[in-house]
Design a protein around this motif. Structure first.
Motif, PDB file in Angstrom:
ATOM      1  N   VAL A  42       0.834  -1.194   0.000  1.00 14.76           N
ATOM      2  CA  VAL A  42       0.000   0.000   0.000  1.00 14.76           C
ATOM      3  C   VAL A  42       0.872   1.249   0.000  1.00 14.76           C
ATOM      4  CG1 VAL A  42      -1.698   1.318   1.334  1.00 14.76           C
ATOM      5  CG2 VAL A  42      -1.936  -1.153   1.128  1.00 14.76           C
ATOM      6  N   LEU A  43       1.900   1.239   0.820  1.00  7.97           N
ATOM      7  CA  LEU A  43       2.806   2.380   0.896  1.00  7.97           C
ATOM      8  C   LEU A  43       3.547   2.582  -0.426  1.00  7.97           C
ATOM      9  CD1 LEU A  43       3.933   4.570   2.748  1.00  7.97           C
ATOM     10  CD2 LEU A  43       5.694   2.962   3.451  1.00  7.97           C
ATOM     11  N   ARG A  44       4.035   1.493  -1.011  1.00  7.29           N
ATOM     12  CA  ARG A  44       4.751   1.578  -2.283  1.00  7.29           C
ATOM     13  C   ARG A  44       3.843   2.129  -3.388  1.00  7.29           C
ATOM     14  NH1 ARG A  44       6.237  -3.702  -3.388  1.00  7.29           N
ATOM     15  NH2 ARG A  44       4.222  -3.921  -4.382  1.00  7.29           N
ATOM     16  N   ASP A  45       2.606   1.648  -3.451  1.00  9.85           N
ATOM     17  CA  ASP A  45       1.667   2.134  -4.465  1.00  9.85           C
ATOM     18  C   ASP A  45       1.354   3.607  -4.274  1.00  9.85           C
ATOM     19  OD1 ASP A  45       1.655  -0.403  -5.528  1.00  9.85           O
ATOM     20  OD2 ASP A  45      -0.266  -0.972  -4.620  1.00  9.85           O
ATOM     21  N   SER A  46       1.238   4.033  -3.025  1.00 10.46           N
ATOM     22  CA  SER A  46       0.982   5.441  -2.739  1.00 10.46           C
ATOM     23  C   SER A  46       2.146   6.313  -3.186  1.00 10.46           C
ATOM     24  CB  SER A  46       0.725   5.653  -1.252  1.00 10.46           C
ATOM     25  OG  SER A  46      -0.411   4.947  -0.848  1.00 10.46           O
ATOM     26  N   LEU A  47       3.351   5.869  -2.892  1.00  8.84           N
ATOM     27  CA  LEU A  47       4.538   6.630  -3.311  1.00  8.84           C
ATOM     28  C   LEU A  47       4.662   6.686  -4.827  1.00  8.84           C
ATOM     29  CD1 LEU A  47       7.156   5.469  -0.672  1.00  8.84           C
ATOM     30  CD2 LEU A  47       5.985   7.665  -0.808  1.00  8.84           C
ATOM     31  N   ARG A  48       4.332   5.600  -5.484  1.00  3.76           N
ATOM     32  CA  ARG A  48       4.356   5.606  -6.950  1.00  3.76           C
ATOM     33  C   ARG A  48       3.311   6.572  -7.508  1.00  3.76           C
ATOM     34  NH1 ARG A  48       5.314  -0.813  -8.202  1.00  3.76           N
ATOM     35  NH2 ARG A  48       7.542  -0.767  -7.767  1.00  3.76           N
ATOM     36  N   GLY A  49       2.148   6.643  -6.862  1.00  3.31           N
ATOM     37  CA  GLY A  49       1.119   7.583  -7.290  1.00  3.31           C
ATOM     38  C   GLY A  49       1.586   9.025  -7.165  1.00  3.31           C
ATOM     39  N   VAL A  50       2.244   9.343  -6.056  1.00  2.00           N
ATOM     40  CA  VAL A  50       2.778  10.700  -5.860  1.00  2.00           C
ATOM     41  C   VAL A  50       3.844  10.987  -6.907  1.00  2.00           C
ATOM     42  CG1 VAL A  50       4.111  12.165  -4.293  1.00  2.00           C
ATOM     43  CG2 VAL A  50       2.223  10.794  -3.411  1.00  2.00           C
ATOM     44  N   ASN A  51       4.691  10.007  -7.178  1.00  3.58           N
ATOM     45  CA  ASN A  51       5.720  10.182  -8.199  1.00  3.58           C
ATOM     46  C   ASN A  51       5.095  10.426  -9.571  1.00  3.58           C
ATOM     47  OD1 ASN A  51       8.420  10.213  -9.199  1.00  3.58           O
ATOM     48  ND2 ASN A  51       8.130   8.107  -9.908  1.00  3.58           N
ATOM     49  N   ASP A  52       4.039   9.693  -9.892  1.00  4.40           N
ATOM     50  CA  ASP A  52       3.353   9.887 -11.175  1.00  4.40           C
ATOM     51  C   ASP A  52       2.772  11.292 -11.290  1.00  4.40           C
ATOM     52  OD1 ASP A  52       3.989   7.285 -11.851  1.00  4.40           O
ATOM     53  OD2 ASP A  52       1.989   6.489 -11.377  1.00  4.40           O
ATOM     54  N   VAL A  53       2.179  11.797 -10.203  1.00  4.12           N
ATOM     55  CA  VAL A  53       1.615  13.151 -10.206  1.00  4.12           C
ATOM     56  C   VAL A  53       2.729  14.177 -10.432  1.00  4.12           C
ATOM     57  CG1 VAL A  53       0.509  14.892  -8.744  1.00  4.12           C
ATOM     58  CG2 VAL A  53      -0.402  12.584  -8.817  1.00  4.12           C
ATOM     59  N   GLN A  54       3.872  13.974  -9.789  1.00  2.00           N
ATOM     60  CA  GLN A  54       4.985  14.905  -9.948  1.00  2.00           C
ATOM     61  C   GLN A  54       5.549  14.863 -11.365  1.00  2.00           C
ATOM     62  OE1 GLN A  54       7.573  13.747  -6.678  1.00  2.00           O
ATOM     63  NE2 GLN A  54       6.908  15.532  -5.508  1.00  2.00           N
ATOM     64  N   GLN A  55       5.680  13.679 -11.929  1.00  2.69           N
ATOM     65  CA  GLN A  55       6.194  13.569 -13.284  1.00  2.69           C
ATOM     66  C   GLN A  55       5.231  14.176 -14.293  1.00  2.69           C
ATOM     67  OE1 GLN A  55       7.162   9.440 -13.878  1.00  2.69           O
ATOM     68  NE2 GLN A  55       9.152   9.639 -12.881  1.00  2.69           N
ATOM     69  N   SER A  56       3.938  13.985 -14.076  1.00  2.00           N
ATOM     70  CA  SER A  56       2.934  14.573 -14.963  1.00  2.00           C
ATOM     71  C   SER A  56       2.999  16.099 -14.918  1.00  2.00           C
ATOM     72  CB  SER A  56       1.536  14.088 -14.556  1.00  2.00           C
ATOM     73  OG  SER A  56       0.555  14.742 -15.300  1.00  2.00           O
ATOM     74  N   ALA A  57       3.141  16.651 -13.716  1.00  2.00           N
ATOM     75  CA  ALA A  57       3.235  18.110 -13.569  1.00  2.00           C
ATOM     76  C   ALA A  57       4.487  18.641 -14.248  1.00  2.00           C
ATOM     77  CB  ALA A  57       3.229  18.492 -12.088  1.00  2.00           C
ATOM     78  N   THR A  58       5.596  17.944 -14.095  1.00  2.00           N
ATOM     79  CA  THR A  58       6.841  18.363 -14.739  1.00  2.00           C
ATOM     80  C   THR A  58       6.720  18.290 -16.257  1.00  2.00           C
ATOM     81  OG1 THR A  58       8.110  17.580 -12.838  1.00  2.00           O
ATOM     82  CG2 THR A  58       9.328  17.926 -14.880  1.00  2.00           C
ATOM     83  N   ASP A  59       6.066  17.239 -16.748  1.00  2.00           N
ATOM     84  CA  ASP A  59       5.860  17.091 -18.186  1.00  2.00           C
ATOM     85  C   ASP A  59       4.994  18.234 -18.740  1.00  2.00           C
ATOM     86  OD1 ASP A  59       5.921  15.698 -20.748  1.00  2.00           O
ATOM     87  OD2 ASP A  59       3.823  15.190 -20.334  1.00  2.00           O
ATOM     88  N   LEU A  60       3.901  18.554 -18.039  1.00  2.00           N
ATOM     89  CA  LEU A  60       3.048  19.667 -18.468  1.00  2.00           C
ATOM     90  C   LEU A  60       3.818  20.985 -18.460  1.00  2.00           C
ATOM     91  CD1 LEU A  60      -0.433  18.984 -16.816  1.00  2.00           C
ATOM     92  CD2 LEU A  60       0.108  19.065 -19.250  1.00  2.00           C
ATOM     93  N   GLN A  61       4.615  21.190 -17.443  1.00  2.00           N
ATOM     94  CA  GLN A  61       5.401  22.414 -17.352  1.00  2.00           C
ATOM     95  C   GLN A  61       6.378  22.525 -18.520  1.00  2.00           C
ATOM     96  OE1 GLN A  61       7.841  22.640 -13.865  1.00  2.00           O
ATOM     97  NE2 GLN A  61       8.467  24.757 -14.241  1.00  2.00           N
ATOM     98  N   THR A  62       7.056  21.438 -18.819  1.00  2.00           N
ATOM     99  CA  THR A  62       8.011  21.437 -19.933  1.00  2.00           C
ATOM    100  C   THR A  62       7.308  21.682 -21.261  1.00  2.00           C
ATOM    101  OG1 THR A  62       9.405  19.880 -18.724  1.00  2.00           O
ATOM    102  CG2 THR A  62       9.800  20.071 -21.089  1.00  2.00           C
TER     103      THR A  62
END
Length: 109
Positions: A42-62
């Protein structure tokens, strides 16, 4: 907290879980399980979800910085704020887990 108080609290917790006094708990569950899934999963999946949100935001910014017409400034700002909130929530959970671990380690057995 004295040893007697700790024992009383533990006994009350056991009684609640065995008597189904706590919603969503199953006395037959193995320790370390949350709703049938291991805590680490559960913890690993949550961290991966946060990482996905951060990568998506960085991609949109770029994409916005490079002049992509399909990406607007409000989309970028919302994605960046979601990323920031997700990271802050993760940081708070980490702090709480660390405090709980330290408290348990200070307990005398």
């Amino acid at each position: 907290m004295s040893e007697m108080q700790i024992q009383n609290v533990l006994a009350q917790m056991r009684q609640l879980t065995q008597g189904s006094g706590v919603e969503g708990t199953n006395p037959a569950q193995q320790p370390g399980k949350v709703g049938g899934a291991e805590f680490q999963n559960v913890l690993r999946d949550s961290l991966r979800g946060v990482n996905d949100v951060q990568q998506s935001a960085t991609d949109l910014q770029t994409r916005f910085e490079l002049g992509d017409e399909n990406v607007s400034l409000p989309q970028v700002m919302v994605a960046m704020n979601k990323s920031s909130i997700a990271f802050e929530a993760t940081n708070q959970v980490r702090n709480r887990l660390l405090n709980a671990y330290q408290e348990i380690m200070r307990m005398q057995v």
